[in-house]
Design a protein around this motif. Structure first.
Motif, PDB file in Angstrom:
ATOM      1  N   THR A   4       0.821  -1.216   0.000  1.00 40.52           N
ATOM      2  CA  THR A   4       0.000   0.000   0.000  1.00 40.52           C
ATOM      3  C   THR A   4       0.855   1.267   0.000  1.00 40.52           C
ATOM      4  O   THR A   4       0.372   2.336  -0.368  1.00 40.52           O
ATOM      5  CB  THR A   4      -0.983   0.024   1.185  1.00 40.52           C
ATOM      6  OG1 THR A   4      -0.237  -0.037   2.407  1.00 40.52           O
ATOM      7  CG2 THR A   4      -1.960  -1.136   1.105  1.00 40.52           C
ATOM      8  N   SER A   7       1.056   3.583  -3.058  1.00 39.35           N
ATOM      9  CA  SER A   7       0.036   4.600  -3.330  1.00 39.35           C
ATOM     10  C   SER A   7       0.637   5.994  -3.250  1.00 39.35           C
ATOM     11  O   SER A   7       1.453   6.282  -2.375  1.00 39.35           O
ATOM     12  CB  SER A   7      -1.109   4.499  -2.325  1.00 39.35           C
ATOM     13  OG  SER A   7      -1.783   3.276  -2.450  1.00 39.35           O
ATOM     14  N   GLY A   8       0.212   6.854  -4.172  1.00 37.65           N
ATOM     15  CA  GLY A   8       0.672   8.235  -4.151  1.00 37.65           C
ATOM     16  C   GLY A   8       0.647   8.854  -5.524  1.00 37.65           C
ATOM     17  O   GLY A   8       0.242   8.229  -6.509  1.00 37.65           O
ATOM     18  N   THR A   9       1.096  10.086  -5.582  1.00 35.29           N
ATOM     19  CA  THR A   9       1.208  10.822  -6.834  1.00 35.29           C
ATOM     20  C   THR A   9       2.682  11.040  -7.120  1.00 35.29           C
ATOM     21  O   THR A   9       3.436  11.473  -6.240  1.00 35.29           O
ATOM     22  CB  THR A   9       0.463  12.166  -6.746  1.00 35.29           C
ATOM     23  OG1 THR A   9      -0.916  11.899  -6.468  1.00 35.29           O
ATOM     24  CG2 THR A   9       0.561  12.938  -8.053  1.00 35.29           C
ATOM     25  N   LYS A  36      -0.660   8.680 -10.867  1.00 30.55           N
ATOM     26  CA  LYS A  36      -1.400   8.540  -9.615  1.00 30.55           C
ATOM     27  C   LYS A  36      -1.721   7.070  -9.426  1.00 30.55           C
ATOM     28  O   LYS A  36      -2.341   6.448 -10.295  1.00 30.55           O
ATOM     29  CB  LYS A  36      -2.699   9.346  -9.663  1.00 30.55           C
ATOM     30  CG  LYS A  36      -2.489  10.836  -9.749  1.00 30.55           C
ATOM     31  CD  LYS A  36      -3.815  11.568  -9.764  1.00 30.55           C
ATOM     32  CE  LYS A  36      -3.608  13.069  -9.782  1.00 30.55           C
ATOM     33  NZ  LYS A  36      -4.900  13.789  -9.729  1.00 30.55           N
ATOM     34  N   LEU A  37      -1.300   6.509  -8.283  1.00 31.22           N
ATOM     35  CA  LEU A  37      -1.520   5.092  -7.999  1.00 31.22           C
ATOM     36  C   LEU A  37      -2.195   4.895  -6.647  1.00 31.22           C
ATOM     37  O   LEU A  37      -1.887   5.611  -5.686  1.00 31.22           O
ATOM     38  CB  LEU A  37      -0.189   4.324  -7.993  1.00 31.22           C
ATOM     39  CG  LEU A  37       0.593   4.276  -9.299  1.00 31.22           C
ATOM     40  CD1 LEU A  37       1.919   3.571  -9.090  1.00 31.22           C
ATOM     41  CD2 LEU A  37      -0.232   3.591 -10.386  1.00 31.22           C
ATOM     42  N   VAL A  38      -3.074   3.899  -6.596  1.00 31.89           N
ATOM     43  CA  VAL A  38      -3.680   3.452  -5.345  1.00 31.89           C
ATOM     44  C   VAL A  38      -3.473   1.944  -5.284  1.00 31.89           C
ATOM     45  O   VAL A  38      -3.953   1.210  -6.156  1.00 31.89           O
ATOM     46  CB  VAL A  38      -5.180   3.796  -5.276  1.00 31.89           C
ATOM     47  CG1 VAL A  38      -5.789   3.243  -3.999  1.00 31.89           C
ATOM     48  CG2 VAL A  38      -5.389   5.296  -5.359  1.00 31.89           C
ATOM     49  N   ALA A  40      -3.974  -1.519  -3.058  1.00 36.13           N
ATOM     50  CA  ALA A  40      -4.780  -2.110  -1.983  1.00 36.13           C
ATOM     51  C   ALA A  40      -3.977  -3.180  -1.252  1.00 36.13           C
ATOM     52  O   ALA A  40      -3.007  -3.729  -1.795  1.00 36.13           O
ATOM     53  CB  ALA A  40      -6.055  -2.707  -2.570  1.00 36.13           C
ATOM     54  N   VAL A  45      -3.590  -2.800  -7.939  1.00 36.04           N
ATOM     55  CA  VAL A  45      -3.163  -1.420  -8.136  1.00 36.04           C
ATOM     56  C   VAL A  45      -4.023  -0.800  -9.240  1.00 36.04           C
ATOM     57  O   VAL A  45      -4.239  -1.429 -10.275  1.00 36.04           O
ATOM     58  CB  VAL A  45      -1.675  -1.328  -8.532  1.00 36.04           C
ATOM     59  CG1 VAL A  45      -1.240   0.121  -8.699  1.00 36.04           C
ATOM     60  CG2 VAL A  45      -0.786  -2.035  -7.526  1.00 36.04           C
ATOM     61  N   ASN A  46      -4.486   0.413  -9.003  1.00 36.38           N
ATOM     62  CA  ASN A  46      -5.247   1.166 -10.000  1.00 36.38           C
ATOM     63  C   ASN A  46      -4.742   2.593 -10.006  1.00 36.38           C
ATOM     64  O   ASN A  46      -4.183   3.067  -9.017  1.00 36.38           O
ATOM     65  CB  ASN A  46      -6.744   1.163  -9.668  1.00 36.38           C
ATOM     66  CG  ASN A  46      -7.336  -0.209  -9.812  1.00 36.38           C
ATOM     67  OD1 ASN A  46      -7.468  -0.709 -10.913  1.00 36.38           O
ATOM     68  ND2 ASN A  46      -7.675  -0.831  -8.688  1.00 36.38           N
ATOM     69  N   GLY A  47      -4.955   3.276 -11.121  1.00 38.10           N
ATOM     70  CA  GLY A  47      -4.552   4.668 -11.172  1.00 38.10           C
ATOM     71  C   GLY A  47      -4.673   5.260 -12.549  1.00 38.10           C
ATOM     72  O   GLY A  47      -5.366   4.726 -13.422  1.00 38.10           O
ATOM     73  N   ARG A 136       8.129  10.424  -6.128  1.00 39.30           N
ATOM     74  CA  ARG A 136       6.956  10.719  -5.297  1.00 39.30           C
ATOM     75  C   ARG A 136       6.918  12.191  -4.947  1.00 39.30           C
ATOM     76  O   ARG A 136       7.921  12.783  -4.554  1.00 39.30           O
ATOM     77  CB  ARG A 136       7.008   9.881  -4.019  1.00 39.30           C
ATOM     78  CG  ARG A 136       5.905  10.158  -3.020  1.00 39.30           C
ATOM     79  CD  ARG A 136       4.746   9.214  -3.200  1.00 39.30           C
ATOM     80  NE  ARG A 136       3.674   9.498  -2.273  1.00 39.30           N
ATOM     81  CZ  ARG A 136       3.380   8.759  -1.229  1.00 39.30           C
ATOM     82  NH1 ARG A 136       4.066   7.671  -0.962  1.00 39.30           N
ATOM     83  NH2 ARG A 136       2.355   9.078  -0.467  1.00 39.30           N
TER      84      ARG A 136
END
Length: 140
Positions: A4, A7-9, A36-38, A40, A45-47, A136
């Motif tokens: 996790t 996650s971030g930009t 941009k990633l998220v 879980a 991973v999605n973004g 990041r």
């Protein structure tokens, strides 16, 4: 490291794989974008990868989906598919989170890896590869 933490930009930059020195660093430029990633806890991973000129509205956007795993380092694979007007864009990404040095000063989280143009588009053939780094950003 936990997946996790991916996650971030990030500020994403990719580079042509030219083996010889160049007199102008811009000759290596393949792309620059906002990533941009998220991620879980289950590793999904999605973004989005948003290409635009600095300070401008997004020119083109690719939806990113993939998987991350953690052992000694976090590694990830992503598939990027373009939204209209670039729906024919398809790129594959393979990367890792680089080491955080315990004695490093002002070090940021860095993603590094390779990208493959998986399908041709706009006269550009499938199969081209590039290297990428993503830095990041603060607070995002």
């Amino acid at each position: 490291m936990n997946v996790t933490e991916l996650s971030g930009t990030y500020t994403y930059r990719s580079f042509l794989e030219l083996p010889d020195p160049v007199d102008d660093f811009n000759k290596l430029r393949f792309a620059q974008a906002e990533l941009k990633l998220v991620a879980a806890p289950d590793g999904s991973v999605n973004g989005e990868l948003i290409l635009s000129d600095p300070g401008e509205q997004p020119l083109i956007v690719m939806d990113m989906t993939g998987r991350a795993s953690a052992s000694s380092r976090v590694s990830f694979t992503l598939s990027g598919r373009g939204r209209p007007p670039i729906a024919d864009f398809h790129y594959e990404y393979d990367g890792i989170v680089l080491r955080h040095w315990e004695t490093g000063v002002d070090q940021r989280k860095i993603l590094a890896g390779t990208v493959l143009r998986a399908e041709p588009h706009g006269g550009a053939p499938a199969g081209q590869t590039a290297s990428f780094l993503a830095v990041r950003r603060d607070g995002v």
